[in-house]
Design a protein around this motif. Structure first.
Motif, mmCIF file in Angstrom:
data_model
loop_
_atom_site.group_PDB
_atom_site.id
_atom_site.type_symbol
_atom_site.label_atom_id
_atom_site.label_comp_id
_atom_site.label_asym_id
_atom_site.label_seq_id
_atom_site.Cartn_x
_atom_site.Cartn_y
_atom_site.Cartn_z
ATOM 1 N N ILE A 184 31.093 37.198 35.674
ATOM 2 C CA ILE A 184 30.043 36.992 36.686
ATOM 3 C C ILE A 184 29.912 38.235 37.564
ATOM 4 C CG2 ILE A 184 30.132 34.465 36.761
ATOM 5 C CD1 ILE A 184 31.731 34.862 39.441
ATOM 6 N N HIS A 185 30.921 39.135 37.482
ATOM 7 C CA HIS A 185 30.820 40.411 38.194
ATOM 8 C C HIS A 185 30.709 41.559 37.183
ATOM 9 C CE1 HIS A 185 35.107 40.726 37.231
ATOM 10 N NE2 HIS A 185 35.183 39.473 37.655
ATOM 11 N N GLY A 186 30.115 41.285 36.012
ATOM 12 C CA GLY A 186 29.997 42.304 34.968
ATOM 13 C C GLY A 186 29.200 43.516 35.446
ATOM 14 N N THR A 187 28.130 43.285 36.186
ATOM 15 C CA THR A 187 27.326 44.409 36.680
ATOM 16 C C THR A 187 28.145 45.246 37.658
ATOM 17 O OG1 THR A 187 25.351 43.055 36.376
ATOM 18 C CG2 THR A 187 25.096 45.022 37.730
ATOM 19 N N ASP A 188 28.927 44.576 38.510
ATOM 20 C CA ASP A 188 29.791 45.323 39.446
ATOM 21 C C ASP A 188 30.840 46.137 38.685
ATOM 22 O OD1 ASP A 188 28.708 44.817 41.928
ATOM 23 O OD2 ASP A 188 29.717 42.876 42.102
ATOM 24 N N ASN A 189 31.384 45.566 37.626
ATOM 25 C CA ASN A 189 32.359 46.327 36.831
ATOM 26 C C ASN A 189 31.727 47.631 36.331
ATOM 27 O OD1 ASN A 189 34.182 44.255 37.117
ATOM 28 N ND2 ASN A 189 33.921 43.436 35.062
ATOM 29 N N SER A 190 30.523 47.528 35.792
ATOM 30 C CA SER A 190 29.853 48.727 35.273
ATOM 31 C C SER A 190 29.474 49.671 36.404
ATOM 32 C CB SER A 190 28.595 48.340 34.478
ATOM 33 O OG SER A 190 28.984 47.715 33.292
ATOM 34 N N ARG A 191 29.075 49.125 37.546
ATOM 35 C CA ARG A 191 28.767 50.003 38.692
ATOM 36 C C ARG A 191 29.980 50.867 39.034
ATOM 37 N NH1 ARG A 191 25.861 45.083 41.909
ATOM 38 N NH2 ARG A 191 23.712 45.579 41.344
ATOM 39 N N CYS A 192 31.174 50.263 38.993
ATOM 40 C CA CYS A 192 32.398 51.031 39.292
ATOM 41 C C CYS A 192 32.585 52.154 38.277
ATOM 42 C CB CYS A 192 33.629 50.123 39.249
ATOM 43 S SG CYS A 192 33.702 48.967 40.609
ATOM 44 N N LEU A 193 32.386 51.847 36.998
ATOM 45 C CA LEU A 193 32.593 52.877 35.962
ATOM 46 C C LEU A 193 31.593 54.013 36.127
ATOM 47 C CD1 LEU A 193 33.245 50.483 32.937
ATOM 48 C CD2 LEU A 193 34.942 51.786 34.249
ATOM 49 N N ILE A 194 30.358 53.654 36.467
ATOM 50 C CA ILE A 194 29.329 54.679 36.682
ATOM 51 C C ILE A 194 29.720 55.545 37.890
ATOM 52 C CG2 ILE A 194 26.904 55.025 37.334
ATOM 53 C CD1 ILE A 194 26.392 52.319 35.738
ATOM 54 N N SER A 195 30.179 54.911 38.961
ATOM 55 C CA SER A 195 30.591 55.664 40.155
ATOM 56 C C SER A 195 31.749 56.602 39.832
ATOM 57 C CB SER A 195 31.015 54.708 41.280
ATOM 58 O OG SER A 195 29.909 53.983 41.727
ATOM 59 N N LEU A 196 32.698 56.116 39.033
ATOM 60 C CA LEU A 196 33.854 56.944 38.669
ATOM 61 C C LEU A 196 33.402 58.190 37.900
ATOM 62 C CD1 LEU A 196 36.931 57.356 38.444
ATOM 63 C CD2 LEU A 196 36.928 55.799 36.470
ATOM 64 N N ALA A 197 32.470 58.005 36.972
ATOM 65 C CA ALA A 197 31.965 59.155 36.203
ATOM 66 C C ALA A 197 31.189 60.108 37.112
ATOM 67 C CB ALA A 197 31.079 58.662 35.060
ATOM 68 N N LEU A 198 30.361 59.552 38.003
ATOM 69 C CA LEU A 198 29.532 60.410 38.862
ATOM 70 C C LEU A 198 30.387 61.198 39.854
ATOM 71 C CD1 LEU A 198 26.538 58.026 39.732
ATOM 72 C CD2 LEU A 198 26.528 59.937 38.112
ATOM 73 N N MET A 199 31.357 60.555 40.475
ATOM 74 C CA MET A 199 32.113 61.255 41.528
ATOM 75 C C MET A 199 32.997 62.370 40.957
ATOM 76 S SD MET A 199 35.205 58.745 42.767
ATOM 77 C CE MET A 199 34.109 57.529 43.410
ATOM 78 N N THR A 200 33.264 62.263 39.638
ATOM 79 C CA THR A 200 34.073 63.315 39.013
ATOM 80 C C THR A 200 33.197 64.278 38.203
ATOM 81 O OG1 THR A 200 34.502 61.737 37.214
ATOM 82 C CG2 THR A 200 36.197 61.946 38.908
ATOM 83 N N GLY A 201 31.885 64.160 38.343
ATOM 84 C CA GLY A 201 30.962 65.070 37.651
ATOM 85 C C GLY A 201 30.987 64.912 36.147
ATOM 86 N N ASN A 202 31.267 63.710 35.684
ATOM 87 C CA ASN A 202 31.449 63.501 34.248
ATOM 88 C C ASN A 202 30.253 62.855 33.561
ATOM 89 O OD1 ASN A 202 33.926 64.601 33.209
ATOM 90 N ND2 ASN A 202 34.985 63.272 34.671
ATOM 91 N N VAL A 203 29.056 63.340 33.871
ATOM 92 C CA VAL A 203 27.866 62.928 33.131
ATOM 93 C C VAL A 203 27.058 64.188 32.839
ATOM 94 C CG1 VAL A 203 25.769 61.519 33.136
ATOM 95 C CG2 VAL A 203 27.795 60.689 34.324
ATOM 96 N N GLY A 204 26.550 64.282 31.622
ATOM 97 C CA GLY A 204 25.600 65.359 31.328
ATOM 98 C C GLY A 204 26.205 66.663 30.872
ATOM 99 N N LYS A 205 27.458 66.645 30.468
ATOM 100 C CA LYS A 205 28.038 67.884 29.924
ATOM 101 C C LYS A 205 28.865 67.516 28.688
ATOM 102 C CE LYS A 205 32.140 67.710 32.885
ATOM 103 N NZ LYS A 205 32.886 68.282 33.992
ATOM 104 N N PRO A 206 29.164 68.495 27.838
ATOM 105 C CA PRO A 206 29.909 68.169 26.612
ATOM 106 C C PRO A 206 31.233 67.455 26.919
ATOM 107 C CG PRO A 206 29.071 70.419 26.523
ATOM 108 C CD PRO A 206 28.774 69.913 27.902
ATOM 109 N N GLY A 207 31.518 66.438 26.136
ATOM 110 C CA GLY A 207 32.784 65.725 26.283
ATOM 111 C C GLY A 207 32.842 64.778 27.463
ATOM 112 N N ALA A 208 31.706 64.539 28.113
ATOM 113 C CA ALA A 208 31.703 63.673 29.307
ATOM 114 C C ALA A 208 30.589 62.650 29.189
ATOM 115 C CB ALA A 208 31.501 64.523 30.557
ATOM 116 N N GLY A 209 30.798 61.484 29.820
ATOM 117 C CA GLY A 209 29.690 60.539 29.852
ATOM 118 C C GLY A 209 30.121 59.091 29.915
ATOM 119 N N LEU A 210 29.090 58.244 29.847
ATOM 120 C CA LEU A 210 29.244 56.793 29.943
ATOM 121 C C LEU A 210 28.806 56.181 28.620
ATOM 122 C CD1 LEU A 210 27.567 56.655 33.431
ATOM 123 C CD2 LEU A 210 29.901 55.840 32.995
#
Ligand code: SF4
Length: 696
Positions: free
Chosen positions: A315-341
């Protein structure tokens, strides 16, 4: 040896979202052997399902003629023996069955168009999914059309669209070659995405840091640098604690955050309360390990995050994914080789069916039904009038409306809600109440037990079209053999039915459907039917020679100002807590050998021989305490119902948990599951039900 076969045809495996390319060897009109082909996702590899799970297409239970429920049939819903259905149904010609179906649909449409709804399928091709959603929208003027994505990654897609502007993966799983750290959370790829798992294992063997997070000690733990076996349903507390460490130790990527994101200050402040010390008792992971994992991920050059149903089906599935997205964004891990969601897609075409608009809130390419300009464009392409701007009902809402008598007719293509929906006894009662139920499938499924009209359809190896895998790779499927008897390809059946309800459809070839999709789907730019004859293409493809972009969003996000968003998530407990009456926790999932509701793999000889009997798994210590021997039968009971099932011992299962595969009709796991849904993704909480276990 090729001389041993009459023909060889390249297609795509019909099971999981990895999308392995296969070569089908045919002798005497039957597929005899399947071999891996050098596709972009599998490079010749196949798992046991792809290699041995093909012969269901030749099973004697295949539907070969249209069937109509007999006037003197017993009540709907009784188990119909697929080998002896004649007391329930009679054979009909295609004309009779389609005319009856069309007359029934038009009668309901005249009374109230919203009394009709459709379930499409992620097992169908992109073209079939596109036509199915168009059938409901153009034919009935509303958006009550959905498919099984609602039961798997709907919450992930909701969070991805909200925060990065697109529901698809930002990097292919093969990008793990370029990563130095990868998180796999709430997923069991060794069983559910086995070929992808081979790349993950290679990564770990090369020295890549693999962080595995799961309430079950899944097989991938053997390759993990860190294994976090957290408390079921405690994802947000664990992920927020990891992000708290990144904030407190200032390990975040300020430059990336400043350039490409919004709402960081609110996220940062929100995270301060989730200290590892405070979260450890909730998630069951020691503060030291939470700190270690935070440092490993934040200090990496490139990190990937993979997740599965363990994240999404809460029931908190969207919140779980929001956390994973935040973790990737705060560490700059989207949009470069070897990084992403990368949410690992379950079915072979759940990505494509969603892209094609088989969802109640979005038209193809996730264009909102509430946007007047979008609807106007589709109406122009479809050469028809406007349709509703209201988001339609989702899978579980349609079932609830059927139960309440508001939905009176359904067209169900390739889905099996009488096995796959949560609290399935409720779903079965709802299906029994329908005045008109049209089922289009390859077998007489549990859902077909409730049908008025059954239309015999095609298996994937009998089809022409395209499918899109978890990597956004669009690939051609081709018929190796014709459908049996009078069975037909699904797209052609839907076209015939559409014409009979008065729609102006004149497709004569599936490539024409693909051409129409390209008129409204920018994701298919530069991807042509001709190119797909010889190559698999990852969308987006930037030119007619570009094989496609394995990484996206290196130059901004499809959101306002090109910025991704942080959405803070708070802890929401599971819908029902264990108590004295139901003291343990049930979770459901798949096994390596069986696929979803079992209609295909339990009819595949090798797979059924390996795993023939309904089973659940519990920790051996718990079994000992309860005086139960592995192999004995137990009764499992939740607030929804009971099943009797054989139990196995598995040290990977926590001591207060039971794992139940949902492929077995004789002990249907979904009799037990909780239908409570996530308010954003509207996905049910399959991964947490309070349960009682008794020795029989
Ligand atoms: Fe099929 Fe998935 Fe196995 Fe590949 S990994 S062979 S797509 S089931």
């Amino acid at each position: 040896d090729s001389k041993d076969y009459d023909s060889e045809t390249e297609s795509v495996c019909p099971f999981c979202g990895v999308g392995c390319k296969v070569s089908l060897k045919v002798k005497d009109g039957k597929v005899k052997y399947v071999e891996g082909v050098n596709g972009p996702a599998n490079e010749g590899r196949l798992c046991v399902k792809g290699r041995f799970g093909f012969d269901y297409i030749h099973h004697p239970h295949r539907l070969t003629k249209p069937l109509i429920r007999r006037e003197d049939a017993p009540p709907k819903g009784l188990n119909v023996d697929p080998a002896d259905w004649s007391t329930h149904f009679r054979e009909a010609t295609w004309d009779e069955a389609l005319d009856l179906a069309a007359r029934g649909l038009m009668k309901l449409r005249d009374e109230d168009p919203r009394s009709v709804a459709g379930f499409g399928s992620a097992k169908c091709t992109n073209e079939e999914a596109y036509l199915f959603q168009k059938f409901i929208r153009q034919g009935f003027g509303h958006n009550n059309v959905d498919h099984c994505t609602r039961l798997c990654h709907a919450s992930s897609v909701a969070a991805l669209i909200e925060n990065v502007g697109s529901g698809a993966v930002t990097a292919t799983f093969n990008e793990i070659e370029n990563a130095d750290v990868a998180i796999i959370i709430g997923a069991n790829p060794i069983e559910n995405h086995p070929v992808a798992a081979t790349y993950f294992k290679q990564f770990a063997k090369r020295g890549g840091k693999l962080i595995v997070m799961d309430p079950r000690g899944v097989g991938m733990r053997k390759f993990a640098t860190e294994m976090l076996q957290f408390r079921p349903g405690a994802d947000v507390s664990m992920l927020n604690a990891i992000m708290n460490v990144i904030v407190e130790e200032e390990l975040y990527d300020s430059q990336y955050i400043h350039r490409w994101t919004e709402n960081w200050e609110a996220e940062k402040e929100h995270l301060r309360q989730f200290t590892p010390e405070k979260m450890a008792p909730i998630c069951g992971i020691e503060p030291d390990q939470l700190r270690r994992v935070a440092r490993i991920f934040a200090n990496a050059n490139a990190g990937l995050i993979f997740w599965g149903m363990g994240v999404s089906q809460h029931i908190h599935g969207t919140d779980n994914s929001r956390c994973l997205i935040s973790l990737a964004l705060m560490t700059g891990n989207v949009g470069k080789p070897g990084a992403g969601l990368h949410p690992l897609r379950g079915q072979n075409n759940v990505q494509g069916a969603s892209d094609a608009g088989l969802i109640p809130m979005f038209l193809p390419d996730y264009q909102s039904v509430t946007d007047d300009a979008v609807r106007a464009r589709f109406s122009r392409v479809w050469n028809s009038g406007d349709f509703s701007n209201e988001k339609g009902l989702t899978v579980t809402e349609i079932i609830d409306h059927a139960y309440a008598g508001k939905i009176k007719g359904m067209y169900i293509l390739g889905e099996n809600p009488a096995m796959s929906d949560p609290d399935v006894n409720h779903a079965r009662e709802a299906l029994a109440k329908l005045d008109l139920m049209i089922v289009q499938d390859i077998f007489l499924t549990e859902t077909a037990n409730y049908a008025d009209i059954i239309l015999p359809a095609s298996a994937l190896y009998e089809k022409n079209g395209t499918v899109s895998n978890t990597n956004r790779q669009v690939q051609r499927v081709r018929p190796a053999v014709p459908p049996p008897g009078e069975a037909r390809e699904d797209w052609a059946i839907t076209v015939d039915l559409a014409q009979r309800i008065g729609l102006n459809w004149d497709y004569t070839d599936v490539s024409q459907v693909f051409a129409e999709m390209k008129l409204t789907m920018a994701s298919l730019d530069n991807i042509t039917w001709e190119r797909l004859e010889t190559e698999s293409i990852t969308y987006p493809s930037l030119s007619e020679t570009d094989p496609g972009q394995s990484i996206v969003f290196g130059d901004g996000f499809p959101r306002p100002d090109g910025r991704a968003k942080f959405t803070p998530a708070s802890i929401i407990p599971p819908d029902e807590a264990p108590d004295e009456e139901f003291p343990m926790i049930a979770t459901t999932g798949r096994q390596l050998e069986h696929w979803h509701t079992g209609s295909m793999t339990r009819r595949a000889k090798v797979l059924d021989a390996v795993e023939p009997e309904a089973n659940c798994s519990m920790n051996p210590r718990t079994l000992k305490l309860m005086g139960i021997e592995p192999g004995e039968m137990v009764r499992l009971t939740t607030r929804r119902g009971s099943i009797e099932i054989m139990v196995r011992a598995d040290r990977a299962i926590a001591e207060d948990m039971v794992f139940i595969p949902f492929a077995y009709v004789e002990a249907a796991a979904n009799i037990l599951t909780n239908p409570a849904i996530d308010p954003y993704g509207k996905i049910p909480e399959f991964k947490f039900s309070a349960i009682r276990v008794e020795k029989i």
